[in-house]
Design a protein around this motif. Structure first.
Motif: not given
Lengths: 221, 344
Positions: A125, A129-131, B56, B59, B61, B88
Motif C-alpha cells: 500500500e 501511495a508513492l505512485g 485514503r 490519494n 487508495l 500520488r
C-alpha cells in the motif's frame, strides 16, 4: 547368490549419481522458473491488489490442484506420450525431467504464491501511495521482501524433486532410485540399498543445511 | 492556520461502502468538507469511525463509492494508471505501522520513492541526503529498518513521503504505535515541516491529544459521519456534539474520588474558562470579595494553538445564599460553570 563386486558397485553408483544429478538440476531449475511465473500470476490475479482476474486465477488454480492431486506414478504414465513428442524419447534423465518438472511446477507455484502473500500488505500500500507501478512493486518490493521465504521454498522444492527422481527413474530415467530398486530391492543387494540411501540422505542433509544458511543470511543482511 | 483561503482538497458528498459476506457496510457516509492550502487538518474519532477510509479517498487508495474528491479543483475520482500515479507523487503518506521495506536500508527506502516515479540516479543521490537531514536521520543512512527504533522508523516514513516534494501529506495514525515522548517529537517534526515547507497536512488520530498539539482545524468523525468541524480551539472549548464532549472529557480526565464528590455541606462546581479569563486571578478575587472557602480539587489548563483553555473543579462551603452569589459572580467571569454531581 550373485553379489556385486565393489568396483562394479562404484561404477554403477557413479553413473547413477550423475543421472540423478542431471534430473535434479534440470527439473529444479525448470520448475523454479516456470513455477515462479505461475505462482506470480496466481498471486497477482487473486484479488484487487494488482490485476484481479477471476477466470485466469480459477483456471490456473484448478490446473495446479489437478496436477497435485494425481499420484505421481499415474501422472508419469499419463505424461509419457507428451514427453515423447517433446523430446523424442521417454528414456533417459532428460525425458524423466519432463514429468518431474510438471509436478514440481505445480508444487512450487503454490510456494511462490504463499511467499508473496506473506509480504506485508502495508508495504505494498505504501508503495502504491508513492505512485509506484505494479511492475516496480514486484521488482523492488515484493520479490526482495519475499527472498528469505522463497529460498526456503526452493530448498523444500529441490528436496521434493530429489524424491521424485527416484520414482521417475524407474520409468526409464535411471539414477540412484532406479539402482536402489533394481539391484537393492529386486536382487537383495544390501550394499546397493545402503549405499544409495546414504548418498541420498547426505544429499538432502547438505542441501537443507545450505538452504537454511542462505535463508538466514538473506534475512539478516 | 494557513494564511490563504484557497482550498487545496475538497471532498464532496463522499460515501464508501464495503461489501462483506453479502452485507454492505457503510464506512463513510456522505461526507463533504474542504481543506485549506498549508493547514494541518485533523480527523479524530474512535477506531472503526471511517477515518482511515476517508483519508485514503484523497490519494485514491480507496475509491469512493459515491461522491467526488477534488484537488486544486480537479476531479481526481476517475484517475487511473499514469494520471493516478502522477497524482500520488504529489501526495505523500505515512502510516501507523511505518510500512518500510525491510530489505532496503534507510537510504534505499527513501530512494525507492524517487525510483518509483522514474527520477534519475543523480537526482536521487542529491535529494535523499537532504530529506534525511530534514528528519534528523543522517547518521542512520545505511541502517536497515529492523535496527531502528519506532520513532526513527516513522522519520524514515516521513522522509520517504517527502522525497518527491509533495504538496500534501497524509498521516494515518502516525503516532499510535509510538510512546508518549516519541509521539511528541514526531508531532513537532510534522509541525516544523508544515511550517518550513508549507505542506498541507492531514492527520488522523483517535487521540484528541495529538490533534490538540498540532492541528489548526479538526473534523470529528463517528460511524462514518462527520459530527462537527471547526478550528481546534472551538471544538475543545465548545464541543457541540455529545460524542465530541466525551472525547474532550477523556482528554482532560478530571475524575474525582467518590468520597470528595459527596462531601456533606459542600457544593462541587466545574468551572471552564478560556481566553483572557484564564490569565486573571478569579479565584483569589472571589475569596476576597465574598469571604467563602474554596477548595481546589482538580484542574488543568491546556494551551491550544497558544490560547489557554482551563477546567477547574472546586468545592464551596457556606450558606446557600452566599454560594448562589458566588456562582453568579463566577458565571460572569468565566466561560461556563456547572455543578458536578457524578464523575462522567
Amino acid at each position: 547368490m550373485y553379489s556385486m563386486s565393489w568396483s562394479e558397485l562404484f561404477a554403477r553408483l557413479n553413473n547413477a549419481f550423475f543421472e540423478t544429478l542431471l534430473m535434479w538440476v534440470t527439473a529444479s531449475i525448470l520448475s523454479i522458473i516456470v513455477g515462479t511465473l505461475v505462482g506470480l500470476i496466481i498471486f497477482a490475479t487473486r484479488d484487487g491488489l494488482f490485476w484481479k482476474n477471476k477466470i485466469l486465477y480459477y483456471s490456473l488454480s484448478a490446473f495446479i490442484n489437478t496436477i497435485r492431486s494425481v499420484p505421481f506414478m499415474i501422472l508419469l504414465i499419463f505424461i509419457l506420450p507428451f514427453t515423447k513428442i517433446l523430446i523424442g524419447t521417454t528414456i533417459g534423465p532428460f525425458a524423466a525431467s519432463v514429468s518431474i518438472s510438471i509436478t514440481a511446477v505445480a508444487f512450487f507455484a503454490r510456494l511462490v504464491e504463499i511467499s508473496l502473500s506473506d509480504v506485508d500488505k502495508g508495504i505494498i500500500e505504501a508503495s502504491k501511495a508513492l505512485g509506484a507501478s505494479n511492475f516496480i512493486i514486484f521488482k523492488e518490493v515484493l520479490f526482495p521482501e519475499a527472498i528469505p521465504s522463497l529460498i526456503r521454498g526452493i530448498t523444500v522444492l529441490s528436496i521434493s524433486v530429489l524424491g521424485l527422481t527416484a520414482m521417475a527413474g524407474m520409468f526409464g530415467g535411471g539414477g540412484l532410485g532406479d539402482l536402489a530398486i533394481r539391484y537393492g530391492y529386486y536382487r537383495y543387494e544390501i550394499k546397493v540399498m545402503v549405499a544409495t540411501s546414504v548418498i541420498l540422505i547426505l544429499w538432502v542433509q547438505l542441501f537443507q543445511g545450505f538452504g537454511d544458511y542462505l535463508a538466514k543470511k538473506s534475512e539478516n543482511k | 492556520m494557513g494564511n490563504s483561503f484557497s482550498s487545496i482538497i475538497s471532498i464532496k458528498d463522499v460515501s464508501v461502502t464495503f461489501q462483506h459476506k453479502g452485507k454492505s457496510i457503510e464506512a463513510v457516509k456522505d461526507v463533504s468538507f474542504e481543506i485549506q492550502k498549508g493547514e494541518i487538518f485533523g480527523i479524530v474519532g474512535t477506531s472503526g469511525a471511517g477515518k482511515s477510509t476517508l483519508l485514503r479517498t484523497i490519494n485514491l487508495l480507496q475509491l469512493p463509492t459515491q461522491g467526488k474528491v477534488f484537488i486544486h479543483q480537479n476531479d481526481i475520482t476517475g484517475f487511473e494508471g499514469e494520471s493516478l500515479r502522477k497524482l500520488r507523487t504529489n501526495i505523500g503518506m505515512i502510516f501507523q505501522q511505518f510500512n518500510l521495506i525491510h530489505s532496503k536500508t534507510v537510504y534505499g527506502n527513501v530512494a525507492f520513492a524517487m525510483k518509483a516515479v522514474g527520477r534519475s540516479k543523480d537526482e536521487i543521490d542529491k535529494r535523499v541526503p537532504e530529506v534525511l537531514e530534514l528528519v534528523g536521520l543522517t547518521h542512520r543512512t545505511n541502517s536497515l529498518p529492523t535496527k531502528l527504533s519506532g520513532g526513527e522508523k516513522q522519520r524514515v516514513g516521513i522522509a520517504r513521503a517527502l522525497a518527491n516534494n509533495p504538496e500534501i501529506l497524509l498521516c494515518d495514525e502516525p503516532t499510535s504505535a509510538l510512546d508518549l515522548e516519541t509521539t511528541t517529537s514526531i508531532l513537532e517534526l510534522l509541525k516544523s515541516i508544515n511550517i518550513k515547507l508549507g505542506i498541507t497536512t492531514i492527520i488522523i488520530s483517535h487521540e484528541m491529544n495529538v490533534i490538540k498539539k498540532i492541528c489548526d482545524r479538526v473534523a470529528v468523525m463517528s460511524n462514518g459521519f462527520i459530527l462537527e468541524l471547526d478550528d481546534v480551539f472551538t471544538v475543545f472549548s465548545n464541543p457541540k456534539h455529545e460524542f465530541t464532549q466525551s472525547l474532550v472529557r477523556h482528554t482532560f480526565d478530571l475524575a474525582l474520588p467518590e468520597r470528595l464528590l459527596h462531601r456533606e455541606g459542600y457544593k462541587t462546581l466545574k468551572i471552564i474558562y478560556s481566553g483572557e479569563f484564564a490569565e486573571e486571578s478569579i479565584i483569589a478575587d472571589t475569596i476576597e470579595k465574598y469571604g467563602v472557602k474554596i477548595n481546589i480539587l482538580h484542574g488543568k489548563i491546556e494551551y491550544i494553538t497558544d490560547r489557554p483553555y482551563g477546567i477547574l473543579i472546586i468545592q464551596l462551603s457556606g450558606s446557600d445564599e452566599k454560594i448562589n452569589e458566588v456562582e453568579g459572580y463566577l458565571k460572569s467571569k468565566t466561560l461556563k460553570i456547572e455543578e458536578v454531581i457524578e464523575n462522567v
